[in-house]
Design a protein around this motif. Structure first.
Motif, mmCIF file in Angstrom:
data_model
loop_
_atom_site.group_PDB
_atom_site.id
_atom_site.type_symbol
_atom_site.label_atom_id
_atom_site.label_comp_id
_atom_site.label_asym_id
_atom_site.label_seq_id
_atom_site.Cartn_x
_atom_site.Cartn_y
_atom_site.Cartn_z
ATOM 1 N N UNK A 46 71.828 -146.763 4.016
ATOM 2 C CA UNK A 46 70.550 -147.025 3.354
ATOM 3 C C UNK A 46 69.394 -146.725 4.298
ATOM 4 N N UNK A 47 68.270 -146.330 3.728
ATOM 5 C CA UNK A 47 67.048 -146.265 4.524
ATOM 6 C C UNK A 47 66.564 -147.698 4.749
ATOM 7 N N UNK A 48 65.835 -147.917 5.809
ATOM 8 C CA UNK A 48 65.129 -149.187 5.937
ATOM 9 C C UNK A 48 63.909 -149.119 5.021
ATOM 10 N N UNK A 49 63.358 -150.273 4.631
ATOM 11 C CA UNK A 49 62.139 -150.233 3.805
ATOM 12 C C UNK A 49 61.016 -149.418 4.451
ATOM 13 N N UNK A 50 60.889 -149.528 5.765
ATOM 14 C CA UNK A 50 59.848 -148.773 6.479
ATOM 15 C C UNK A 50 60.104 -147.276 6.346
ATOM 16 N N UNK A 51 61.368 -146.871 6.416
ATOM 17 C CA UNK A 51 61.710 -145.451 6.306
ATOM 18 C C UNK A 51 61.433 -144.915 4.905
ATOM 19 N N UNK A 52 61.658 -145.743 3.885
ATOM 20 C CA UNK A 52 61.357 -145.304 2.516
ATOM 21 C C UNK A 52 59.861 -145.052 2.366
ATOM 22 N N UNK A 53 59.052 -145.960 2.910
ATOM 23 C CA UNK A 53 57.596 -145.779 2.864
ATOM 24 C C UNK A 53 57.192 -144.528 3.644
ATOM 25 N N UNK A 54 57.892 -144.266 4.739
ATOM 26 C CA UNK A 54 57.628 -143.059 5.531
ATOM 27 C C UNK A 54 57.898 -141.814 4.696
ATOM 28 N N UNK A 55 58.993 -141.819 3.945
ATOM 29 C CA UNK A 55 59.316 -140.693 3.064
ATOM 30 C C UNK A 55 58.249 -140.534 1.985
ATOM 31 N N UNK A 56 57.838 -141.643 1.399
ATOM 32 C CA UNK A 56 56.816 -141.618 0.355
ATOM 33 C C UNK A 56 55.507 -141.046 0.889
ATOM 34 N N UNK A 57 55.117 -141.497 2.078
ATOM 35 C CA UNK A 57 53.878 -141.018 2.692
ATOM 36 C C UNK A 57 53.954 -139.521 2.985
ATOM 37 N N UNK A 58 55.111 -139.085 3.497
ATOM 38 C CA UNK A 58 55.279 -137.669 3.832
ATOM 39 C C UNK A 58 55.214 -136.789 2.590
ATOM 40 N N UNK A 59 55.793 -137.264 1.485
ATOM 41 C CA UNK A 59 55.718 -136.500 0.230
ATOM 42 C C UNK A 59 54.277 -136.374 -0.229
ATOM 43 N N UNK A 60 53.516 -137.458 -0.066
ATOM 44 C CA UNK A 60 52.102 -137.418 -0.434
ATOM 45 C C UNK A 60 51.308 -136.471 0.436
ATOM 46 N N UNK A 61 51.617 -136.445 1.733
ATOM 47 C CA UNK A 61 50.915 -135.550 2.649
ATOM 48 C C UNK A 61 51.195 -134.088 2.331
ATOM 49 N N UNK A 62 52.386 -133.821 1.778
ATOM 50 C CA UNK A 62 52.729 -132.454 1.371
ATOM 51 C C UNK A 62 52.167 -132.106 -0.009
ATOM 52 N N UNK A 63 51.471 -133.073 -0.591
ATOM 53 C CA UNK A 63 50.892 -132.915 -1.936
ATOM 54 C C UNK A 63 51.968 -132.595 -2.974
ATOM 55 N N UNK A 64 53.160 -133.137 -2.739
ATOM 56 C CA UNK A 64 54.255 -132.988 -3.696
ATOM 57 C C UNK A 64 54.246 -134.219 -4.590
ATOM 58 N N UNK A 65 53.410 -134.177 -5.614
ATOM 59 C CA UNK A 65 53.193 -135.328 -6.483
ATOM 60 C C UNK A 65 54.481 -135.755 -7.165
ATOM 61 N N UNK A 66 55.234 -134.800 -7.683
ATOM 62 C CA UNK A 66 56.471 -135.132 -8.402
ATOM 63 C C UNK A 66 57.455 -135.868 -7.492
ATOM 64 N N UNK A 67 57.617 -135.386 -6.263
ATOM 65 C CA UNK A 67 58.555 -136.015 -5.339
ATOM 66 C C UNK A 67 58.067 -137.402 -4.937
ATOM 67 N N UNK A 68 56.770 -137.542 -4.711
ATOM 68 C CA UNK A 68 56.223 -138.846 -4.333
ATOM 69 C C UNK A 68 56.451 -139.874 -5.444
ATOM 70 N N UNK A 69 56.198 -139.473 -6.680
ATOM 71 C CA UNK A 69 56.407 -140.387 -7.813
ATOM 72 C C UNK A 69 57.884 -140.730 -7.949
ATOM 73 N N UNK A 70 58.739 -139.752 -7.737
ATOM 74 C CA UNK A 70 60.183 -139.979 -7.837
ATOM 75 C C UNK A 70 60.638 -141.011 -6.802
#
Length: 297
Positions: free
Chosen positions: A137-161
């Motif tokens: 499993x990812x840690x909760x902090x790592x999940x937020x890191x993934x979410x933030x990175x998707x947003x920085x890439x302007x990948x809206x679909x991936x961030x929402x997913x």
């Protein structure tokens, strides 16, 4: 005389090959591939995978008389030496072995042939459940890191997913195939899941409800995650799933972390919050007979 004449013109090896083909003792390895594929009851994606693997084998061994037990063992060990996962190699061997049996059934290979007997080196082939258990499993902090990175890439679909997965624990294909008619104000209805237990109602956390409402309102194709494309197998999660794979790899996560790892994170958080295991199983769609916390947390 004919044999000597051919041998003089094309050489010993080619002469032997010529007479084996002429006498029906050898055929192009992929000669009956499509007739075998036509008999399979697999879905189109699995048929394509089997065709691709047999064609790769046929490229390595163009004629059936090129194939023998020793050469197949060398082929197997070559794949393992390259770092291919044992389970992946075992699957390739299984597909080719099944095709080889088809050739035997067609009378093109002697019935007593044992070419594929024991070609895999000793060791256990892990089941899907065992491989899934090894995923971390990812840690909760790592999940937020993934979410933030998707947003920085302007990948809206991936961030929402990622956002939906972290609040629901749903599988990627469950979220990508979710229709707006299956989404209520405070819950989503997962249908056509992999298992009977997977068909379920998943409560929506208050934090995620406003975003879900906006997604429903803005949908242009009837799906909650609007605009995702289908691959040729009717899968809407394929392209965005690959983007997640690139994202997590760029952040330094290896093979033990996949999108499914977010689901494990959710299960771990449910356990840590004191949620009864039966309730957690209902939320994530596990059979009550399984040990959800033992397998996922």
């Amino acid at each position: 005389d004919l044999a000597r004449d051919v041998e003089e013109k094309v050489g010993t090896v080619e002469a032997v090959r010529f007479f084996k083909i002429a006498s029906g003792k050898s055929v192009p390895t992929d000669h009956h591939l499509e007739s075998w594929i036509a008999r399979l009851k697999d879905v189109a994606k699995t048929k394509d995978e089997k065709r691709r693997i047999v064609l790769a084998f046929a490229k390595e061994f163009p004629f059936t008389d090129d194939v023998d037990h020793g050469k197949v063992r060398t082929w197997v060990r070559g794949m393992l030496a390259k770092g291919d996962a044992r389970g992946t190699v075992a699957k390739r061997v299984s597909f080719v072995r099944t095709y080889w049996q088809h050739l035997k059934d067609e009378g093109l290979i002697p019935p007593e042939d044992r070419t594929f007997m024991g070609v895999m080196p000793e060791g256990s082939n892990k089941t899907k459940a065992q491989r899934e258990e090894e995923r971390e499993p990812f840690t909760p902090v790592e999940v937020v890191k993934l979410l933030t990175a998707a947003g920085e890439r302007k990948d809206h679909d991936l961030a929402v997913l990622i956002w939906l997965a972290m609040w629901t624990g749903c599988r990627i294909e469950e979220l990508c195939s979710l229709k707006v008619t299956e989404v209520g104000a405070d819950r989503i209805h997962v249908r056509d899941a992999k298992t009977k237990a997977g068909n379920r109602l998943v409560p929506l956390h208050p934090r995620v409800r406003p975003i879900v409402a906006k997604l429903k309102e803005r949908s242009k194709d009837g799906y909650l995650l609007s605009g995702l494309t289908f691959n040729k197998y009717g899968d809407r999660s394929n392209a965005v799933g690959k983007r997640f794979g690139r994202l997590k790899a760029d952040l330094g996560f290896g093979a033990s972390h996949v999108f499914h790892s977010i689901r494990k994170t959710v299960v771990t958080l449910l356990e840590n919050a004191g949620v009864p295991e039966g309730v957690a199983a209902d939320i994530v769609g596990h059979d009550k007979k399984t040990i959800t916390y033992g397998l996922y947390s």
